[in-house]
Motif scaffolding. Structure first.
Motif: not given
Length: 520
Positions: A366-381
């Motif tokens: 079945i044809p399909h689209n794919v969406e990914h995820m962006t992760f960031s860890f810029l500083s400790i809070d």
């Protein structure tokens, strides 16, 4: 075949009675016969295929299954072009009887010999004959002429007749398109002229196409699409979803691999979702299995310092190998992956879905689209949110019996942002919890304490978490924020009441004493 021969002989005999009969070409290469797509206008009852007509006034008939179902009907125009002195015609139209079924034929009210009939000439119009050509094709033999009482011929271009067909060949995922041609057999196609002559004119074929309309394309995706971490060793969940899935895809299997950087993340667990379970027809013997594997570190096909979590989901049919409706549809969570952040900030990474496959019961993808995820860890809070002192409505001095109290408070966090705010309150016997909601208009967090009986003493405090799980409580330094529901009679009211009653009693006593003295 005898019926066909007799009908055409009658037509030719009628022509021969009206004129000397000879066969020769007249106006060579000028007159033609073609097939035209007229659309449903004029005869909507004969055209229940899609009214979204493509290639109108051309020789193409294109239909799509989402607009036109099997057993729908349409019709075509047989048209003569650039003819002079036309007195009769005969055609043999070949069509594919595995794809189309002949339904009916007629001459429209504006056919080329309408004027002849109005002039008083006697039409010779045998019924159409539907003969077999071979196992897959048939031929429609049709014609028209007239006995000329009044001299009249047709000149120009116009419609000879209209023929209605029904679509009988289905299209689906495994057979997404059927095509066919309409063509004239020169042995059965001629134009007849006045006063004499006939010709086999050049003809133009027509094209029929019926397409399985592609269903909406589903999407495999990671949610949330972005994630910001604020603590080392923080764990977080990501959901793998399928979205916008149409049941007509007949999904039976899913596979994907989430690829992640092992220098940033540590895989914790995979948890099956429950969305797909709702489509398992256990009563018919169906079942579903999940499998997940995460030990691919060092795979030469993966980038350096990367691993992947491979997940598969398979619907198993009943013992006979048959799948039953309903098939999966809509949107839902296939499962949840938990990861742990093991890298020091600042880091960022893309969590990608690779090796994605969706399979249907016909064992095609079945044809399909794919969406990914962006992760960031810029500083400790490590800084908790700030909670201002709350306000309440009505004010603490004027809370009536059984009257709800709305508490509003400003909560801020300049680093990871406010995650949630909770109000805790007690009526001196039990502590209760209310999740506060953010009012985007006022910019305040709000909650409502229900009404209580007169004299009830209420204490409350507010707690807030940020997205780094730092939290703070504002309880007014342990004294809590408080109010008392107003009693039915306050001390002031009671004092006024007793003073008033005392004055009245004194007045009554004085009056009574004076009356007694006068009497004595």
């Amino acid at each position: 075949m005898r019926k066909t021969t007799c009908a055409l002989i009658i037509t030719l005999l009628a022509i021969s009675l009206a004129m000397p009969f000879s066969i020769k070409k007249v106006n060579p290469q000028s007159a033609t016969i073609s097939i035209i797509n007229p659309g449903p206008d004029g005869y909507p009852a004969k055209w229940n295929a899609s009214t979204t007509v493509r290639d109108l006034e051309t020789s193409n008939f294109i239909f799509y299954s989402n607009e036109t179902s099997v057993d729908s009907t349409f019709f075509l125009n047989m048209t003569v072009n650039n003819v002079e002195a036309l007195k009769g015609w005969g055609t043999g139209l070949i069509y594919n009887n595995e794809t189309l079924q002949y339904v009916s034929a007629w001459r429209p009210t504006d056919h080329v010999f309408k004027g002849s009939e109005e002039a008083g000439n006697l039409p010779i119009a045998p019924p159409i004959v539907n003969d077999e050509v071979n196992a897959t094709h048939r031929i429609l033999k049709w014609g028209y002429s007239y006995i000329m009482n009044v001299e009249w011929t047709f000149n120009g271009s116009g419609t000879l007749g209209q023929i209605q067909f029904k679509i009988i060949k289905e299209v689906n995922q495994t057979n997404p398109q059927v095509t066919a041609w309409f063509a004239f057999d020169p042995d059965w196609t001629s134009l007849y002229y006045h006063p004499t002559g006939s010709e086999i004119p050049p003809t133009e074929p027509a094209y029929f196409e019926y397409n399985w309309s592609p269903l909406p394309t589903p999407t495999l995706k990671v949610e949330p699409p972005t994630y910001n971490a604020y603590r080392l060793n923080e764990t977080f969940d990501i959901n793998i979803l399928i979205a916008d899935l149409d049941e007509e895809w007949h999904l039976i299997a899913i596979q994907f691999a989430l690829v992640y950087n092992t220098s940033i993340f540590e895989f914790v667990q995979w948890q099956n979702g429950t969305y797909l379970d709702g489509f398992v027809n256990e009563a018919e013997g169906e079942s579903i299995i999940y499998f997940a594997s995460s030990d691919y570190h060092g795979d030469p096909e993966l980038p350096l310092c990367h691993n992947k979590i491979v997940v598969g989901v398979l619907f198993l049919p009943e013992s006979s190998g048959t799948y039953h409706a309903p098939f999966p549809s809509g949107s839902g969570v296939i499962g949840t992956i938990t990861l742990k952040v093991i890298a020091e900030p600042p880091v960022s990474s893309l969590l990608t879905l690779n090796e994605t496959e969706l399979w249907n019961e016909f064992y095609t993808q079945i044809p399909h689209n794919v969406e990914h995820m962006t992760f960031s860890f810029l500083s400790i809070d490590e800084t908790p949110p700030t909670i201002d002192d709350p306000t309440q409505n009505p004010p603490k001095e004027n809370v009536q019996p059984d009257q709800p109290v709305t508490v509003s408070v400003n909560v801020t966090d300049l680093e990871s942002g406010v995650k949630n705010v909770t109000l805790y309150y007690t009526n001196d016997t039990t502590w209760y919890t209310i999740e506060m909601t953010y009012n985007s208009t006022s910019g305040l967090w709000e909650a409502t304490i229900p009404g209580y009986a007169a004299g009830t003493f209420i204490q409350y405090k507010i707690e807030a978490y940020d997205n780094a799980e730092n939290h703070v409580v504002n309880d007014k330094a342990g004294e809590y924020f408080t109010y008392t529901v107003i009693p039915e009679y306050t001390p002031l009211v009671m004092m006024i009441f007793f003073m008033t009653a005392s004055i009245i009693a004194v007045l009554i006593y004085s009056t009574k004493t004076r009356i007694l003295k006068k009497t004595n």
